[in-house]
Design a protein around this motif. Structure first.
Motif, PDB file in Angstrom:
ATOM      1  N   ARG A 103       0.776  -1.307  -0.099  1.00 24.99           N
ATOM      2  CA  ARG A 103       0.125   0.004  -0.013  1.00 24.99           C
ATOM      3  C   ARG A 103       0.922   1.107   0.017  1.00 24.99           C
ATOM      4  O   ARG A 103       1.865   1.172   0.468  1.00 24.99           O
ATOM      5  CB  ARG A 103      -0.910   0.035   1.046  1.00 24.99           C
ATOM      6  CG  ARG A 103      -1.967  -1.073   1.047  1.00 24.99           C
ATOM      7  CD  ARG A 103      -3.362  -0.778   1.571  1.00 24.99           C
ATOM      8  NE  ARG A 103      -4.173  -1.763   1.453  1.00 24.99           N
ATOM      9  CZ  ARG A 103      -5.115  -2.133   2.374  1.00 24.99           C
ATOM     10  NH1 ARG A 103      -5.590  -1.168   3.415  1.00 24.99           N
ATOM     11  NH2 ARG A 103      -5.893  -3.022   2.053  1.00 24.99           N
ATOM     12  N   THR A 104       0.368   2.279  -0.376  1.00 22.33           N
ATOM     13  CA  THR A 104       1.055   3.612  -0.492  1.00 22.33           C
ATOM     14  C   THR A 104       0.988   4.180   0.854  1.00 22.33           C
ATOM     15  O   THR A 104       0.112   3.879   1.795  1.00 22.33           O
ATOM     16  CB  THR A 104       0.662   4.423  -1.740  1.00 22.33           C
ATOM     17  OG1 THR A 104      -1.078   4.863  -1.267  1.00 22.33           O
ATOM     18  CG2 THR A 104       0.290   4.137  -2.919  1.00 22.33           C
ATOM     19  N   LYS A 105       1.712   5.028   1.268  1.00 20.34           N
ATOM     20  CA  LYS A 105       1.828   5.865   2.347  1.00 20.34           C
ATOM     21  C   LYS A 105       0.405   6.464   2.770  1.00 20.34           C
ATOM     22  O   LYS A 105      -0.128   6.304   3.739  1.00 20.34           O
ATOM     23  CB  LYS A 105       2.935   6.885   2.308  1.00 20.34           C
ATOM     24  CG  LYS A 105       3.028   7.793   3.459  1.00 20.34           C
ATOM     25  CD  LYS A 105       4.316   8.826   3.300  1.00 20.34           C
ATOM     26  CE  LYS A 105       4.170   9.929   4.514  1.00 20.34           C
ATOM     27  NZ  LYS A 105       5.328  10.722   4.390  1.00 20.34           N
ATOM     28  N   GLN A 159      -2.445   5.456   1.489  1.00 19.83           N
ATOM     29  CA  GLN A 159      -3.488   4.427   1.716  1.00 19.83           C
ATOM     30  C   GLN A 159      -3.544   4.135   3.405  1.00 19.83           C
ATOM     31  O   GLN A 159      -4.385   3.622   3.729  1.00 19.83           O
ATOM     32  CB  GLN A 159      -3.362   3.295   0.711  1.00 19.83           C
ATOM     33  CG  GLN A 159      -3.636   3.514  -0.794  1.00 19.83           C
ATOM     34  CD  GLN A 159      -3.546   2.463  -1.537  1.00 19.83           C
ATOM     35  OE1 GLN A 159      -2.084   1.869  -1.355  1.00 19.83           O
ATOM     36  NE2 GLN A 159      -4.484   2.195  -2.483  1.00 19.83           N
ATOM     37  N   ALA A 184       8.273   7.375   2.563  1.00 18.24           N
ATOM     38  CA  ALA A 184       7.607   6.263   1.742  1.00 18.24           C
ATOM     39  C   ALA A 184       8.595   4.996   1.817  1.00 18.24           C
ATOM     40  O   ALA A 184       8.390   3.676   2.185  1.00 18.24           O
ATOM     41  CB  ALA A 184       7.031   6.447   0.537  1.00 18.24           C
ATOM     42  N   LYS A 213       8.370   1.399   3.602  1.00 12.64           N
ATOM     43  CA  LYS A 213       8.647  -0.073   2.894  1.00 12.64           C
ATOM     44  C   LYS A 213       9.676  -0.805   3.469  1.00 12.64           C
ATOM     45  O   LYS A 213       9.516  -2.085   3.495  1.00 12.64           O
ATOM     46  CB  LYS A 213       9.022   0.351   1.525  1.00 12.64           C
ATOM     47  CG  LYS A 213       7.958   1.143   0.415  1.00 12.64           C
ATOM     48  CD  LYS A 213       6.853   0.113   0.350  1.00 12.64           C
ATOM     49  CE  LYS A 213       5.750   0.955  -0.533  1.00 12.64           C
ATOM     50  NZ  LYS A 213       4.407   0.457  -0.561  1.00 12.64           N
TER      51      LYS A 213
END
Length: 124
Positions: free
Chosen positions: A26-28, A30, A44, A48
């Motif tokens: 998921r993105t930051k 989200q 980000a 990860k």
């Protein structure tokens, strides 16, 4: 006691595999929208990296013991999770996120239990 250590390691592996994959996929934005407000304080890439660390630790709790290849990695993975949870506790304490502090403390204690058991009396 060996069975208890296996169960705890399995539960930890499931939790950290799930949360690590969530952070990796998921993105930051989200993650922040889903209630992980702490992600606003990190880049980000860092998020990860935390996710990758959690996934690798989850695999390290189970695979070395199951395959018999370098089982010393099991307690090392558990120690790594203790460190990750210590960092999480600091972050959540700074943000005054008390419910997350409790969850992180429980995970830290469980990981420390696995590290103790697999380094000490119940080593492979």
């Amino acid at each position: 006691m060996d069975l208890v250590l296996w169960i705890v390691a399995g539960l930890l592996a499931a939790v950290f595999l799930a949360t690590g994959l969530l952070k990796l996929t998921r993105t930051k934005a989200q993650l922040a929208a889903s209630g992980l407000g702490w992600t606003e304080d990190f880049g980000a890439g860092t998020i990860k990296a935390i996710g990758a660390t959690e996934v690798l630790a989850a695999l390290g709790l189970i695979l070395p013991a199951v395959t018999g290849i370098a089982p010393v990695l099991v307690p090392l993975a558990a120690i790594g999770l203790v460190l990750v949870m210590a960092g999480a506790i600091v972050v959540h304490a700074r943000r005054h996120e008390t419910p997350l502090l409790v969850a992180n403390a429980v995970l830290l204690v469980l990981a420390a239990f696995v590290a103790w058991g697999r380094l000490g009396p119940y080593a492979f």
